[in-house]
Design an enzyme around this catalytic site. Structure first.
Site, PDB file in Angstrom:
ATOM      1  N   ASP A  65      -8.765  -0.306   4.234  1.00 45.98           N
ATOM      2  CA  ASP A  65      -8.111  -1.210   3.290  1.00 45.98           C
ATOM      3  C   ASP A  65      -8.139  -0.525   1.917  1.00 45.98           C
ATOM      4  O   ASP A  65      -9.134   0.134   1.568  1.00 45.98           O
ATOM      5  CB  ASP A  65      -8.895  -2.533   3.225  1.00 45.98           C
ATOM      6  N   TYR A 102      -5.902 -10.040  -6.523  1.00 49.07           N
ATOM      7  CA  TYR A 102      -5.857  -9.270  -5.276  1.00 49.07           C
ATOM      8  C   TYR A 102      -4.730  -8.223  -5.333  1.00 49.07           C
ATOM      9  O   TYR A 102      -4.912  -7.060  -4.956  1.00 49.07           O
ATOM     10  CB  TYR A 102      -5.671 -10.192  -4.055  1.00 49.07           C
ATOM     11  N   SER A 136       8.010   1.561  -8.014  1.00 48.27           N
ATOM     12  CA  SER A 136       9.032   0.542  -7.796  1.00 48.27           C
ATOM     13  C   SER A 136       9.923   0.346  -9.017  1.00 48.27           C
ATOM     14  O   SER A 136       9.465   0.413 -10.161  1.00 48.27           O
ATOM     15  CB  SER A 136       8.327  -0.780  -7.485  1.00 48.27           C
ATOM     16  N   GLU A 138      10.791  -2.382  -9.963  1.00 50.46           N
ATOM     17  CA  GLU A 138      10.241  -3.558 -10.658  1.00 50.46           C
ATOM     18  C   GLU A 138       9.535  -3.147 -11.953  1.00 50.46           C
ATOM     19  O   GLU A 138       9.364  -3.954 -12.851  1.00 50.46           O
ATOM     20  CB  GLU A 138       9.263  -4.299  -9.753  1.00 50.46           C
ATOM     21  N   TYR A 160       2.501  -7.757  -9.929  1.00 51.19           N
ATOM     22  CA  TYR A 160       2.827  -6.639  -9.031  1.00 51.19           C
ATOM     23  C   TYR A 160       3.363  -5.452  -9.836  1.00 51.19           C
ATOM     24  O   TYR A 160       2.904  -4.312  -9.685  1.00 51.19           O
ATOM     25  CB  TYR A 160       3.875  -7.108  -8.007  1.00 51.19           C
TER      26      TYR A 160
HETATM   27  P1  NAP Z   1       5.699  -4.027   3.219  1.00 49.21           P
HETATM   28  O1  NAP Z   1       6.669  -4.109   4.356  1.00 49.21           O
HETATM   29  O2  NAP Z   1       5.276  -5.265   2.537  1.00 49.21           O
HETATM   30  O3  NAP Z   1       4.400  -3.255   3.776  1.00 49.21           O
HETATM   31  C1  NAP Z   1       3.237  -3.196   3.022  1.00 49.21           C
HETATM   32  C2  NAP Z   1       2.174  -2.466   3.826  1.00 49.21           C
HETATM   33  O4  NAP Z   1       0.968  -2.430   3.058  1.00 49.21           O
HETATM   34  C3  NAP Z   1       1.822  -3.152   5.162  1.00 49.21           C
HETATM   35  O5  NAP Z   1       1.520  -2.158   6.101  1.00 49.21           O
HETATM   36  C4  NAP Z   1       0.552  -3.920   4.795  1.00 49.21           C
HETATM   37  O6  NAP Z   1      -0.289  -4.162   5.903  1.00 49.21           O
HETATM   38  C5  NAP Z   1      -0.097  -2.912   3.857  1.00 49.21           C
HETATM   39  N1  NAP Z   1      -1.123  -3.488   3.002  1.00 49.21           N
HETATM   40  C6  NAP Z   1      -1.079  -4.644   2.290  1.00 49.21           C
HETATM   41  N2  NAP Z   1      -2.230  -4.821   1.629  1.00 49.21           N
HETATM   42  C7  NAP Z   1      -3.030  -3.773   1.927  1.00 49.21           C
HETATM   43  C8  NAP Z   1      -4.348  -3.409   1.576  1.00 49.21           C
HETATM   44  N3  NAP Z   1      -5.088  -4.152   0.780  1.00 49.21           N
HETATM   45  N4  NAP Z   1      -4.850  -2.245   2.080  1.00 49.21           N
HETATM   46  C9  NAP Z   1      -4.113  -1.474   2.914  1.00 49.21           C
HETATM   47  N5  NAP Z   1      -2.856  -1.774   3.280  1.00 49.21           N
HETATM   48  C10 NAP Z   1      -2.320  -2.912   2.803  1.00 49.21           C
HETATM   49  O7  NAP Z   1       6.259  -3.046   2.091  1.00 49.21           O
HETATM   50  P2  NAP Z   1       7.433  -1.958   2.182  1.00 49.21           P
HETATM   51  O8  NAP Z   1       8.728  -2.616   1.874  1.00 49.21           O
HETATM   52  O9  NAP Z   1       7.277  -1.160   3.414  1.00 49.21           O
HETATM   53  O10 NAP Z   1       7.093  -1.068   0.900  1.00 49.21           O
HETATM   54  C11 NAP Z   1       6.233   0.074   0.996  1.00 49.21           C
HETATM   55  C12 NAP Z   1       5.685   0.412  -0.386  1.00 49.21           C
HETATM   56  O11 NAP Z   1       6.759   0.681  -1.265  1.00 49.21           O
HETATM   57  C13 NAP Z   1       4.887  -0.700  -1.041  1.00 49.21           C
HETATM   58  O12 NAP Z   1       3.889  -0.094  -1.828  1.00 49.21           O
HETATM   59  C14 NAP Z   1       5.890  -1.390  -1.946  1.00 49.21           C
HETATM   60  O13 NAP Z   1       5.221  -2.014  -3.019  1.00 49.21           O
HETATM   61  C15 NAP Z   1       6.711  -0.204  -2.380  1.00 49.21           C
HETATM   62  N6  NAP Z   1       8.116  -0.458  -2.715  1.00 49.21           N
HETATM   63  C16 NAP Z   1       8.912  -1.121  -1.855  1.00 49.21           C
HETATM   64  C17 NAP Z   1      10.254  -1.281  -2.153  1.00 49.21           C
HETATM   65  C18 NAP Z   1      11.209  -1.965  -1.216  1.00 49.21           C
HETATM   66  O14 NAP Z   1      12.303  -2.332  -1.658  1.00 49.21           O
HETATM   67  N7  NAP Z   1      10.874  -2.112   0.060  1.00 49.21           N
HETATM   68  C19 NAP Z   1      10.774  -0.738  -3.355  1.00 49.21           C
HETATM   69  C20 NAP Z   1       9.908  -0.049  -4.201  1.00 49.21           C
HETATM   70  C21 NAP Z   1       8.577   0.097  -3.870  1.00 49.21           C
HETATM   71  P3  NAP Z   1      -0.109  -5.477   6.832  1.00 49.21           P
HETATM   72  O15 NAP Z   1       0.983  -5.140   7.805  1.00 49.21           O
HETATM   73  O16 NAP Z   1      -1.443  -5.621   7.456  1.00 49.21           O
HETATM   74  O17 NAP Z   1       0.264  -6.610   5.928  1.00 49.21           O
HETATM   75  O1  F7E Z   2      13.803 -10.731  -4.427  1.00 51.31           O
HETATM   76  C1  F7E Z   2      15.747 -13.550  -5.716  1.00 51.31           C
HETATM   77  C2  F7E Z   2      14.464 -13.206  -6.447  1.00 51.31           C
HETATM   78  O2  F7E Z   2      11.735 -10.802  -3.047  1.00 51.31           O
HETATM   79  C3  F7E Z   2      15.031 -10.218  -4.887  1.00 51.31           C
HETATM   80  C4  F7E Z   2       9.914  -5.780  -3.141  1.00 51.31           C
HETATM   81  O3  F7E Z   2      10.100  -4.891  -2.055  1.00 51.31           O
HETATM   82  O4  F7E Z   2      11.837  -4.902  -4.277  1.00 51.31           O
HETATM   83  C5  F7E Z   2      11.252  -6.087  -3.770  1.00 51.31           C
HETATM   84  O5  F7E Z   2      11.042  -7.022  -4.814  1.00 51.31           O
HETATM   85  C6  F7E Z   2      15.702 -11.228  -5.814  1.00 51.31           C
HETATM   86  C7  F7E Z   2      14.780 -11.782  -6.912  1.00 51.31           C
HETATM   87  O6  F7E Z   2      12.684  -8.587  -3.825  1.00 51.31           O
HETATM   88  C8  F7E Z   2      14.904 -15.972  -3.160  1.00 51.31           C
HETATM   89  O7  F7E Z   2      14.212 -14.114  -7.517  1.00 51.31           O
HETATM   90  C9  F7E Z   2      16.374 -15.782  -4.727  1.00 51.31           C
HETATM   91  O8  F7E Z   2      15.492 -11.824  -8.117  1.00 51.31           O
HETATM   92  O9  F7E Z   2      13.850  -9.818  -2.072  1.00 51.31           O
HETATM   93  P1  F7E Z   2      12.980 -10.023  -3.245  1.00 51.31           P
HETATM   94  P2  F7E Z   2      12.148  -8.078  -5.241  1.00 51.31           P
HETATM   95  O10 F7E Z   2      11.456  -9.141  -5.988  1.00 51.31           O
HETATM   96  O11 F7E Z   2      13.296  -7.412  -5.909  1.00 51.31           O
HETATM   97  C10 F7E Z   2      11.057  -4.234  -5.282  1.00 51.31           C
HETATM   98  C11 F7E Z   2      11.792  -2.990  -5.657  1.00 51.31           C
HETATM   99  C12 F7E Z   2       9.655  -4.015  -4.873  1.00 51.31           C
HETATM  100  O12 F7E Z   2       9.026  -3.053  -5.277  1.00 51.31           O
HETATM  101  C13 F7E Z   2       8.987  -5.131  -4.171  1.00 51.31           C
HETATM  102  O13 F7E Z   2       7.834  -4.656  -3.455  1.00 51.31           O
HETATM  103  O14 F7E Z   2      16.068 -12.359  -5.015  1.00 51.31           O
HETATM  104  N1  F7E Z   2      15.605 -14.662  -4.765  1.00 51.31           N
HETATM  105  N2  F7E Z   2      15.960 -16.600  -3.772  1.00 51.31           N
HETATM  106  C14 F7E Z   2      14.687 -14.738  -3.789  1.00 51.31           C
HETATM  107  N3  F7E Z   2      13.715 -13.893  -3.398  1.00 51.31           N
HETATM  108  C15 F7E Z   2      12.943 -14.263  -2.348  1.00 51.31           C
HETATM  109  N4  F7E Z   2      11.973 -13.414  -1.919  1.00 51.31           N
HETATM  110  N5  F7E Z   2      13.108 -15.461  -1.714  1.00 51.31           N
HETATM  111  C16 F7E Z   2      14.066 -16.350  -2.086  1.00 51.31           C
HETATM  112  O15 F7E Z   2      14.196 -17.426  -1.493  1.00 51.31           O
END
Ligand code: NAP
Ligand code: F7E
Length: 354
Positions: A65, A102, A136, A138, A160
């Site tokens: 973890d 967390y 990210s 974000e 985050y």
């Molecule tokens: P995801 O589907 O939410 O996967 C997150 C992974 O992290 C899962 O394997 C989860 O394990 C693990 N995890 C959560 N808490 C942990 C902890 N305390 N210790 C070890 N592992 C932990 O995310 P993703 O979309 O694949 O994204 C991968 C990475 O890229 C993340 O760091 C995310 O913040 C970043 N990111 C994502 C996006 C996007 O659009 N997808 C964009 C920019 C950056 P469990 O399966 O056990 O929950």
């Molecule tokens: O929200 C709007 C919400 O949760 C996108 C993560 O992978 O990408 C992700 O973060 C937009 C936001 O993604 C709902 O308010 C409306 O404006 O799909 P999302 P995110 O917040 O952009 C970035 C790059 C990361 O790094 C993050 O790990 O959609 N929205 N209605 C909603 N979003 C959610 N989740 N649920 C709704 O019902």
């Protein structure tokens, strides 16, 4: 043992699963850190997992973890990877407002724990470890420049995003202070059929399939006006790998260069099955965030030029791919397209009866 050995945190997540597939295809031995859970959390990697007793096994899992530094160090010593991809995170922005401590521990301190472990390991063994940090878009938050590039100042708007900014700068700090080959990918939103069902894109496509199947009547969403630069996760994990193959460590924006609203996503998704989303989508304020990120659009010029990276799929193609995957999972493809919803139900009954 192969010399191409990678360690992946977050291997059970969307990106971890695609990255592991990509690394295995490219001859790597892949080690992933998984969390112990009372129910199985390995669905996304079950298809590439092989019994470790088999001579052919090249994917190995270790319990750990990001909040547990001792275990991270032990795994690093045991695996002796040449590349580490830090993808583990509490990655849900809305949830980070509910569990800020967390989130920051796992995302911010977790990255620091890994960097410290690598620094000591590299100093003691003289072996260079290449480190990828999953940054990210974000981090740009309330954007001060459009489009956002590597030099755009950050303005994070959630626990985050604040934690990701911390991890970003620690990664640079360890590169500059201790000569670590440490890189940041600043990835804009990337999606796929493996996207978690609480992120907006997958929430929509999953609900749409259930609506078509008659299993759900309404879809509750928050802010539909936010705009995101959405790409395909499979393309983005290739960029992660490319970042670690360069001669020098550096930071890169990975994006499509296009932005679209949630409304546009809904138009294309529901349009695929000839439905009007306004008949199904309802507003629920619980999905709003205390502070929203209104607009993200990345400039991937540096990645294009230095990594030779290009996205393989456009926005419409991505939405269709996700809709098709969710329809297929419910036995509704290829029959669902261009049919009225009443006819789809009939056709599905016929298809399942065959
Ligand atoms: P995801 O589907 O939410 O996967 C997150 C992974 O992290 C899962 O394997 C989860 O394990 C693990 N995890 C959560 N808490 C942990 C902890 N305390 N210790 C070890 N592992 C932990 O995310 P993703 O979309 O694949 O994204 C991968 C990475 O890229 C993340 O760091 C995310 O913040 C970043 N990111 C994502 C996006 C996007 O659009 N997808 C964009 C920019 C950056 P469990 O399966 O056990 O929950
Ligand atoms: O929200 C709007 C919400 O949760 C996108 C993560 O992978 O990408 C992700 O973060 C937009 C936001 O993604 C709902 O308010 C409306 O404006 O799909 P999302 P995110 O917040 O952009 C970035 C790059 C990361 O790094 C993050 O790990 O959609 N929205 N209605 C909603 N979003 C959610 N989740 N649920 C709704 O019902």
């Amino acid at each position: 043992m192969t010399s191409k050995r990678a360690l992946v945190t977050g291997i059970t997540g969307q990106d971890g699963s695609y990255l592991s597939e990509y690394l295995l295809e490219n001859g790597y031995e892949v080690h992933g850190i998984i969390r112990r859970t009372s129910t199985f959390n390995t669905d996304r990697i079950d298809h590439i997992y092989e019994d470790p007793h088999n001579q052919t096994a090249r994917l190995f899992l270790h319990y750990g973890d990001l909040t547990d530094g001792t275990t991270l160090r032990r795994i690093l010593e045991e695996v002796q990877p040449v590349e580490i991809y830090n993808l583990g995170a509490q990655s849900h922005v809305r949830v980070s407002f509910d569990s800020p401590e967390y989130t920051v521990d796992a995302v911010g301190m977790g990255t620091l724990r890994l960097l410290e472990a690598i620094r000591d390991y590299q100093y003691r063994t003289g072996i260079q470890v290449r480190f990828y940090q999953a940054g990210s878009s974000e981090m740009f938050g309330k954007v001060v420049e459009v489009p956002q590039k590597e030099t755009t100042p950050f303005y994070p708007r959630s626990p985050y995003a604040c934690a990701k900014v911390y991890a970003h700068w620690q990664t640079i700090n360890y590169r500059e202070s201790y000569g670590l080959f440490a890189c940041n990918g600043i990835l804009f939103n990337h999606e796929s059929p493996r996207r978690g069902q609480t992120f907006v894109t997958r929430k929509i496509t999953h609900a749409l399939a259930r609506i078509v199947a008659g299993q759900q009547k309404k879809l509750y969403l928050g802010n539909l006006d936010a705009k995101r630069d959405w790409g395909y996760a499979k393309d983005y994990v290739k960029a992660m790998w490319l970042i670690l193959q360069q001669d020098e460590p550096d930071d890169y924006v990975i994006a499509t260069g296009e932005t679209h609203s949630i409304r546009e996503f809904l138009d294309i998704a529901f349009g695929y099955v000839n439905l009007d989303w306004q008949d199904y989508v309802k507003f629920d304020e619980r999905y709003l965030r205390p502070a929203e990120v209104d607009l993200l659009i990345g400039d991937p010029a540096k990645a294009r030029q230095k990594l030779g990276w290009e996205p393989s799929i456009d926005f419409r193609g991505l939405v269709h791919l996700m809709v098709e995957a969710d329809l297929k999972a419910l036995g509704l493809l290829p029959l669902a397209r261009n049919l009225a919803i009443e006819d789809i139900a009939t056709v599905r009954l016929a298809a399942t009866a065959q």
